[in-house]
Design a protein around this motif. Structure first.
Motif, PDB file in Angstrom:
ATOM      1  N   THR A 102      -1.738   1.023   3.557  1.00  0.00           N
ATOM      2  CA  THR A 102      -2.971   1.297   4.303  1.00  0.00           C
ATOM      3  C   THR A 102      -3.901   0.087   4.302  1.00  0.00           C
ATOM      4  OG1 THR A 102      -2.863   3.660   3.823  1.00  0.00           O
ATOM      5  CG2 THR A 102      -5.009   2.779   4.410  1.00  0.00           C
ATOM      6  N   GLU A 103      -4.076  -0.539   3.156  1.00  0.00           N
ATOM      7  CA  GLU A 103      -4.984  -1.684   3.055  1.00  0.00           C
ATOM      8  C   GLU A 103      -4.490  -2.857   3.900  1.00  0.00           C
ATOM      9  OE1 GLU A 103      -6.596  -0.651  -1.459  1.00  0.00           O
ATOM     10  OE2 GLU A 103      -4.832  -1.931  -1.161  1.00  0.00           O
ATOM     11  N   ASN A 104      -3.177  -3.120   3.893  1.00  0.00           N
ATOM     12  CA  ASN A 104      -2.629  -4.198   4.708  1.00  0.00           C
ATOM     13  C   ASN A 104      -2.802  -3.919   6.193  1.00  0.00           C
ATOM     14  OD1 ASN A 104      -0.927  -6.627   3.516  1.00  0.00           O
ATOM     15  ND2 ASN A 104      -0.749  -4.921   2.062  1.00  0.00           N
ATOM     16  N   ASN A 108      -7.779  -6.236   8.355  1.00  0.00           N
ATOM     17  CA  ASN A 108      -8.273  -7.114   9.429  1.00  0.00           C
ATOM     18  C   ASN A 108      -9.261  -6.401  10.344  1.00  0.00           C
ATOM     19  OD1 ASN A 108      -6.795  -9.250   8.504  1.00  0.00           O
ATOM     20  ND2 ASN A 108      -5.118  -9.011   9.970  1.00  0.00           N
ATOM     21  N   THR A 109      -9.049  -5.111  10.546  1.00  0.00           N
ATOM     22  CA  THR A 109      -9.967  -4.343  11.387  1.00  0.00           C
ATOM     23  C   THR A 109     -11.360  -4.324  10.779  1.00  0.00           C
ATOM     24  OG1 THR A 109      -8.180  -2.946  12.204  1.00  0.00           O
ATOM     25  CG2 THR A 109     -10.419  -2.089  12.418  1.00  0.00           C
ATOM     26  N   PHE A 110     -11.442  -4.016   9.500  1.00  0.00           N
ATOM     27  CA  PHE A 110     -12.751  -3.948   8.843  1.00  0.00           C
ATOM     28  C   PHE A 110     -13.396  -5.320   8.725  1.00  0.00           C
ATOM     29  CE2 PHE A 110     -10.825   0.049   7.256  1.00  0.00           C
ATOM     30  CZ  PHE A 110     -11.810   0.930   7.689  1.00  0.00           C
ATOM     31  N   ARG A 124      -7.192   5.461   6.270  1.00  0.00           N
ATOM     32  CA  ARG A 124      -5.971   6.258   6.168  1.00  0.00           C
ATOM     33  C   ARG A 124      -5.619   6.879   7.514  1.00  0.00           C
ATOM     34  NH1 ARG A 124      -3.238   7.791   1.746  1.00  0.00           N
ATOM     35  NH2 ARG A 124      -1.740   9.488   1.993  1.00  0.00           N
ATOM     36  N   ARG A 125      -6.638   7.350   8.215  1.00  0.00           N
ATOM     37  CA  ARG A 125      -6.395   7.955   9.524  1.00  0.00           C
ATOM     38  C   ARG A 125      -5.819   6.918  10.496  1.00  0.00           C
ATOM     39  NH1 ARG A 125     -10.976   9.846   9.992  1.00  0.00           N
ATOM     40  NH2 ARG A 125     -11.973   8.315  11.387  1.00  0.00           N
ATOM     41  N   MET A 126      -6.366   5.708  10.480  1.00  0.00           N
ATOM     42  CA  MET A 126      -5.856   4.640  11.345  1.00  0.00           C
ATOM     43  C   MET A 126      -4.397   4.324  11.000  1.00  0.00           C
ATOM     44  SD  MET A 126      -9.230   2.179  11.179  1.00  0.00           S
ATOM     45  CE  MET A 126      -8.353   0.730  11.723  1.00  0.00           C
ATOM     46  N   ALA A 127      -4.091   4.246   9.715  1.00  0.00           N
ATOM     47  CA  ALA A 127      -2.728   3.935   9.286  1.00  0.00           C
ATOM     48  C   ALA A 127      -1.751   5.027   9.717  1.00  0.00           C
ATOM     49  CB  ALA A 127      -2.687   3.749   7.769  1.00  0.00           C
ATOM     50  N   GLU A 128      -2.159   6.282   9.521  1.00  0.00           N
ATOM     51  CA  GLU A 128      -1.293   7.397   9.921  1.00  0.00           C
ATOM     52  C   GLU A 128      -1.029   7.377  11.420  1.00  0.00           C
ATOM     53  OE1 GLU A 128      -3.532  10.672   8.473  1.00  0.00           O
ATOM     54  OE2 GLU A 128      -2.571  10.662   6.472  1.00  0.00           O
ATOM     55  N   LEU A 138       6.094   5.629   6.259  1.00  0.00           N
ATOM     56  CA  LEU A 138       5.971   4.732   5.118  1.00  0.00           C
ATOM     57  C   LEU A 138       4.988   5.333   4.115  1.00  0.00           C
ATOM     58  CD1 LEU A 138       5.676   1.235   6.861  1.00  0.00           C
ATOM     59  CD2 LEU A 138       7.647   2.112   5.616  1.00  0.00           C
ATOM     60  N   PRO A 139       5.190   5.086   2.823  1.00  0.00           N
ATOM     61  CA  PRO A 139       4.253   5.580   1.805  1.00  0.00           C
ATOM     62  C   PRO A 139       2.936   4.809   1.864  1.00  0.00           C
ATOM     63  CG  PRO A 139       5.943   4.208   0.787  1.00  0.00           C
ATOM     64  CD  PRO A 139       6.327   4.356   2.220  1.00  0.00           C
ATOM     65  N   LEU A 140       1.876   5.437   2.340  1.00  0.00           N
ATOM     66  CA  LEU A 140       0.625   4.735   2.612  1.00  0.00           C
ATOM     67  C   LEU A 140      -0.029   4.162   1.363  1.00  0.00           C
ATOM     68  CD1 LEU A 140      -0.998   7.101   5.284  1.00  0.00           C
ATOM     69  CD2 LEU A 140       0.325   5.014   5.644  1.00  0.00           C
ATOM     70  N   ASP A 141       0.201   4.800   0.213  1.00  0.00           N
ATOM     71  CA  ASP A 141      -0.450   4.345  -1.013  1.00  0.00           C
ATOM     72  C   ASP A 141       0.413   3.396  -1.839  1.00  0.00           C
ATOM     73  OD1 ASP A 141      -2.722   5.923  -0.483  1.00  0.00           O
ATOM     74  OD2 ASP A 141      -1.696   7.706  -1.267  1.00  0.00           O
ATOM     75  N   ALA A 142       1.596   3.071  -1.333  1.00  0.00           N
ATOM     76  CA  ALA A 142       2.491   2.170  -2.075  1.00  0.00           C
ATOM     77  C   ALA A 142       2.087   0.719  -1.852  1.00  0.00           C
ATOM     78  CB  ALA A 142       3.930   2.382  -1.637  1.00  0.00           C
TER      79      ALA A 142
END
Length: 508
Positions: A102-104, A108-110, A124-128, A138-142
């Motif tokens: 999620t952070e990766n 850049n957006t933020f 998280r919503r953007m990543a999903e 993909l595991p978002l928190d990995a």
């Protein structure tokens, strides 16, 4: 579908780029249309990476013009290129390994918004949403460093989509992917195209050049030598454009088998990896091994090379029990192994060719506690010439060599040990067409003239068919099929791999 009335998304006209006295790009023009898949091909050193860096603003051209949407934009820099919708996915993916998926994806957006704090729910919503759009899970928190290569690549693609990319450049994206992962990448690439995103797919793999793009451009020695719709090309035409010569291709015919097998497995098992594997490999043979991920093909190589504990059954060399328990046992028995990842598993990159070459045979050149440098230098020079390594001398660092020359150093290392069996795991991964042909010719020569027995592990079906006298297929740690002679064709091998795939792999 591209129409003649469309304006190129990006057009580079007459681009020249020099580094000192070396001309990396010589009056090169390239255009990419909105929503097209365009393949850029060429051997190492042809100028592919340089044109990408000009396009992304990393390099400034010495001459030429760049247009976006038909309008001259002047020299690009990375910020202007990104704002124009150009995103480059380099081979190292340029991700933050210790940050999460999620952070990766959202950092850049933020940063672009100048946010002082990260809204984690929004992130998280953007990543999903972007992963759902790509149809991947993909595991978002990995942490990204825990993902396989294919997973990290998906993060890089998703990040480009989140950045509202209009053009995504993929630089050699399939180098470390399995066949199934390549198919998934192709599906995602075509899906991106259906949403109007153009793709510049940089590759030197023949199948990718012919199967994926609508148009193909070929560079050689810093110049554009061919361009057109993919329907204008076949394998021979692409090879001719990339290398400037005709490269013969056909089956490898092994010498007549007689006497004792050079390598023999008798009921070899490794708990959880191999199950009752039996095979024979004769002097002069080049035998392929293929299978999907988890099939046991790499474990087969590691068992032979003394890198797997708990091996049962027997491994014989020239009819004599070897059963190597360590790498030193394997080398003493006459077995050499070129690993799948030469950079992290095989080579000492800062060290010269000479040091890399004698690494497996150093005892041959030691006198007590001293290295006989003269003998080592003479043997290295002989290997250097036989392997046709393109470098000023054996004293240059291996890191300065192309992928093909690095692989020749790896093979030459085992030639210096007088190995009788050579196991090649992914022998031409990351190697261009011309170097592939040279490496294959060297392997065939050593097999025919010196009686070397070669086990070639690969998921490159055309490579196996053209260079092996027979191919074994593996599934779940067992040998499940064998093709040879006229029965060994690309279609037959692909069918065998599909038929022997686990049900989960077939349905995926």
């Amino acid at each position: 579908m591209i129409t003649s009335s469309q304006t190129p998304l990006i057009e580079l006209r007459g681009i020249t780029k020099r580094f000192g006295g070396v001309t990396a790009l010589d009056d090169v023009s390239l255009s990419i249309m909105p929503g097209e898949i365009h393949c850029l091909a060429g051997e190492n050193g042809s100028g592919k990476s340089t044109i990408i860096k000009v396009m992304s603003g990393v390099y400034r051209a010495d001459a030429g013009t760049i247009l976006i949407d038909g309008k001259p934009v002047g020299p690009l820099d990375p910020v202007k290129s990104t704002h124009a919708g150009i995103q480059v996915i380099y081979q190292d993916f340029s991700l933050f390994p210790t940050l999460t998926v999620t952070e990766n994806l959202t950092l850049n957006t933020f940063l672009g918004e100048g946010a002082a704090l990260v809204d984690r729910r929004r992130a998280r919503r953007m990543a999903e949403e972007v992963l759902d759009r790509l149809g991947v899970d993909l595991p978002l928190d990995a942490a990204v460093e825990t993902l396989p290569t294919s997973g990290r690549q998906l993060v890089a693609i998703a990040r480009a989509v989140l950045a509202e990319a209009r053009l995504i450049v993929m630089d050699e994206p399939t180098t470390a992917l399995t066949g199934r992962e390549v198919e998934r990448l192709f599906r995602i690439t075509r899906d991106l195209q259906s949403h109007g995103i153009a793709i510049l797919f940089v590759s030197h793999k023949m199948r990718e050049m012919l199967d994926l793009p609508e148009r193909l451009t070929v560079f050689r020695n810093g110049r554009k030598v061919a361009e057109g719709p993919i329907t204008d090309f076949d394998e021979a035409a692409i090879t001719r454009a990339m290398t400037g010569q005709e490269l013969a291709r056909g089956h490898y015919e092994a010498p007549r088998q007689a006497g004792t097998p050079r390598l023999e497995f008798r009921g070899v098992s490794v708990p959880g990896e191999l199950a009752e594997v039996s095979l024979s490999l004769w002097p002069g043979e080049v035998v392929g091994v293929s299978g999907l991920i988890g099939s046991g093909r790499t474990e087969l190589a590691l068992a032979a090379f003394g890198m797997r504990p708990g091996v049962s059954g027997h491994i014989l060399i020239d009819g004599q029990p070897a059963d190597p328990q360590t790498v030193q046992d394997a080398i003493a028995a006459g077995i050499g192994y070129v690993p799948e990842d030469r950079l992290s598993e095989g080579l000492f990159l800062p060290r010269p060719i000479r040091d890399n070459s004698i690494a497996a045979s150093i005892r041959r050149f030691t006198r007590g506690a001293w290295l006989d440098r003269r003998a080592a230098a003479a043997a290295t020079r002989d290997m250097f010439d036989r392997m046709a390594i393109a470098a000023p001398s054996p004293e240059v660092p291996v890191a300065t060599l192309s992928g093909g020359n690095q692989q020749r150093v790896m093979i030459g290392r085992w030639l210096m040990t007088q190995a009788r069996v050579l196991i090649l795991n992914g022998p031409t991964v990351g190697v261009d067409v011309g170097s592939k042909a040279t490496i294959h010719a060297i392997i065939h020569r050593m097999a025919r003239e010196e009686g070397l027995a070669v086990l070639m592990i690969s998921d490159d079906v055309p490579e196996l068919v053209a260079n092996c006298n027979r191919v074994l297929t593996m599934t779940a740690g067992r040998i499940t099929g064998e093709l040879s002679g006229e029965a060994l064709t690309e279609d037959a091998l692909n069918d065998s791999l599909r038929l022997n795939a686990p049900a989960a792999e077939v349905s995926a």
